[in-house]
Design a protein around this motif. Structure first.
Motif, PDB file in Angstrom:
ATOM      1  N   CYS A  44       0.837  -1.192   0.000  1.00 36.45           N
ATOM      2  CA  CYS A  44       0.000   0.000   0.000  1.00 36.45           C
ATOM      3  C   CYS A  44       0.873   1.244   0.000  1.00 36.45           C
ATOM      4  CB  CYS A  44      -0.909  -0.008   1.227  1.00 36.45           C
ATOM      5  SG  CYS A  44      -1.796   1.523   1.510  1.00 36.45           S
ATOM      6  N   TYR A 253     -14.222   4.516   3.015  1.00 40.34           N
ATOM      7  CA  TYR A 253     -13.518   3.939   1.869  1.00 40.34           C
ATOM      8  C   TYR A 253     -13.718   4.802   0.627  1.00 40.34           C
ATOM      9  CZ  TYR A 253     -13.194  -0.476   4.509  1.00 40.34           C
ATOM     10  OH  TYR A 253     -12.926  -1.427   5.447  1.00 40.34           O
ATOM     11  N   LYS A 254     -12.792   4.651  -0.327  1.00 46.33           N
ATOM     12  CA  LYS A 254     -12.893   5.425  -1.566  1.00 46.33           C
ATOM     13  C   LYS A 254     -13.766   4.728  -2.604  1.00 46.33           C
ATOM     14  CE  LYS A 254      -9.090   6.199  -3.914  1.00 46.33           C
ATOM     15  NZ  LYS A 254      -7.814   6.855  -4.314  1.00 46.33           N
ATOM     16  N   ARG A 256     -14.994   0.995  -2.086  1.00 45.58           N
ATOM     17  CA  ARG A 256     -15.882   0.004  -1.475  1.00 45.58           C
ATOM     18  C   ARG A 256     -17.004   0.672  -0.684  1.00 45.58           C
ATOM     19  NH1 ARG A 256     -11.673  -3.287   1.935  1.00 45.58           N
ATOM     20  NH2 ARG A 256     -10.638  -1.231   1.944  1.00 45.58           N
ATOM     21  N   CYS A 263     -19.203   6.059   2.602  1.00 45.03           N
ATOM     22  CA  CYS A 263     -17.980   5.977   1.819  1.00 45.03           C
ATOM     23  C   CYS A 263     -18.026   7.047   0.734  1.00 45.03           C
ATOM     24  CB  CYS A 263     -17.807   4.577   1.242  1.00 45.03           C
ATOM     25  SG  CYS A 263     -17.625   3.323   2.550  1.00 45.03           S
ATOM     26  N   THR A 285      -9.685   5.720   5.635  1.00 50.47           N
ATOM     27  CA  THR A 285      -8.740   4.608   5.695  1.00 50.47           C
ATOM     28  C   THR A 285      -7.538   4.924   4.808  1.00 50.47           C
ATOM     29  OG1 THR A 285      -9.695   3.471   3.806  1.00 50.47           O
ATOM     30  CG2 THR A 285     -10.647   2.986   5.973  1.00 50.47           C
ATOM     31  N   HIS A 286      -6.681   3.912   4.643  1.00 49.78           N
ATOM     32  CA  HIS A 286      -5.519   4.059   3.757  1.00 49.78           C
ATOM     33  C   HIS A 286      -5.907   4.026   2.285  1.00 49.78           C
ATOM     34  CE1 HIS A 286      -4.859  -0.604   3.838  1.00 49.78           C
ATOM     35  NE2 HIS A 286      -6.125  -0.268   3.815  1.00 49.78           N
ATOM     36  N   ASP A 287      -7.200   3.911   1.975  1.00 46.01           N
ATOM     37  CA  ASP A 287      -7.655   4.033   0.584  1.00 46.01           C
ATOM     38  C   ASP A 287      -7.318   5.404   0.005  1.00 46.01           C
ATOM     39  OD1 ASP A 287      -8.762   1.549   0.801  1.00 46.01           O
ATOM     40  OD2 ASP A 287     -10.793   2.160   0.244  1.00 46.01           O
ATOM     41  N   ASP A 293      -6.092  12.678  -3.892  1.00 48.86           N
ATOM     42  CA  ASP A 293      -7.555  12.730  -3.801  1.00 48.86           C
ATOM     43  C   ASP A 293      -8.077  14.134  -3.565  1.00 48.86           C
ATOM     44  OD1 ASP A 293      -8.279   9.982  -4.264  1.00 48.86           O
ATOM     45  OD2 ASP A 293      -7.250   9.540  -2.401  1.00 48.86           O
TER      46      ASP A 293
END
Length: 321
Positions: A44, A253-254, A256, A263, A285-287, A293
């Motif tokens: 990641c 999440y980005k 999911r 999200c 999250t780490h997304d 972004d």
């Protein structure tokens, strides 16, 4: 609104009050340990990057979501109010209290009783005056009855009680619990600042609270939400009671979906419905890569007419409340 700098101040430089984002991450925080101890064939990038710089220089390093409100009253007296003290509270104190000259905590408000909101309660003693016999004024903690009952089970030693004969006094955080209701019609006052509860669904079987506060600037803070009840959305929407100046909103999440959190697509849809003057995303999250972004969000903001960005740990916004 975001120029790539980190730990910069935004907002009105002449304002006397401010918001400090002590944490903007999910319950597991970022970096996510699994990415580091069990890397996949493609590690990641966000977690790797989040360890490449000191946290104060790296917006991808995220502690549990928490907000500090530095409220300056009309009498120019500063009060320091924290919303949620989660698993990373001690780390947040070490990281941001000195940098932003936060001398104390006057009150705590809890959104709900999950670990990422309350497990720092034990560490509140670290920011209270030292007394081996607990001879200090307790700190007020504002929370629902459900959260109170959960804390009494998880932290029985933090709930005031009479000592039994022969039982030793032990130094622990001194807390005074004040029950609030999950009702938009029942505001409460914390250290001179009025808050309106904003009940939201955090999964269809669980009620969490957001909060609306401020008169000169109306701030809506909603950190854990999967769905807005109509009554809550009406209180903070432009088409309802009135447009808020800043919406701070959950975004896990980005790509999911999730059953207990909004999200990215759902968060943006909610922002379009509510239509604040400005929005900041928390709980990521780490997304999410902060820099990449936020470029995507800058384009979305231009298209939709609502400035939206990812918040980051250490972000300070000056405003009048």
């Amino acid at each position: 609104m975001e120029n790539g700098g980190y730990a910069e101040e935004h907002g009105d430089g002449s304002a006397r009050s401010s918001l400090v984002f002590l944490g903007t991450g999910c319950s597991s925080s970022v970096p996510y340990p699994t990415c580091l101890i069990r890397p996949s064939p493609s590690p990641c990038a966000v977690c790797i990057q989040s360890l490449s710089l000191p946290p104060e220089l790296n917006p991808n390093y995220r502690c549990n979501t928490s907000l500090l409100i530095d409220y300056c009253s009309d009498e120019c007296e500063h009060k320091y109010i924290i919303i949620d003290v989660g698993k990373t509270f001690r780390e947040q104190v070490l990281r941001w209290f000195t940098r932003h000259e936060i001398p104390q905590i006057d009150s705590v408000i809890l959104t709900h009783e999950h670990a990422d909101a309350i497990l720092g309660l034990d560490d509140i003693r670290l920011v209270q005056p030292f007394s081996p016999t607990n001879d200090i004024d307790p700190m007020p903690i504002y929370l629902t009855q459900h959260s109170m009952e959960s804390i009494a089970t998880k932290f029985p030693y933090l709930v005031p009680r009479k000592l039994k004969d022969g039982e030793e006094v032990r130094r622990v955080a001194q807390l005074e619990y004040r029950i609030i209701e999950s009702d938009c019609e029942k505001p409460f006052t914390v250290s001179g600042l009025q808050f309106t509860p904003l009940p939201v669904m955090h999964g269809e079987d669980y009620l969490s609270l957001g909060f609306l506060f401020g008169e000169k600037s109306r701030i809506a803070y909603i950190s854990d939400v999967s769905r807005f009840p109509e009554t809550t959305e009406y209180v903070i929407s432009k088409s309802g009671v009135g447009q808020v100046d800043l919406l701070i909103i959950d975004c896990l999440y980005k790509v999911r979906s999730h059953n207990t959190h909004l999200c990215f697509p759902q968060t943006l849809h909610a922002i379009k419905r509510i239509f604040p003057k400005r929005a900041l995303l928390v709980g990521m999250t780490h997304d999410f890569d902060h820099h990449e972004d936020n470029l995507v969000l800058a384009e979305w903001s231009r298209r939709e007419g609502i400035p939206v960005q990812l918040a980051h740990d250490g972000l300070k916004i000056r405003l009048d409340l």
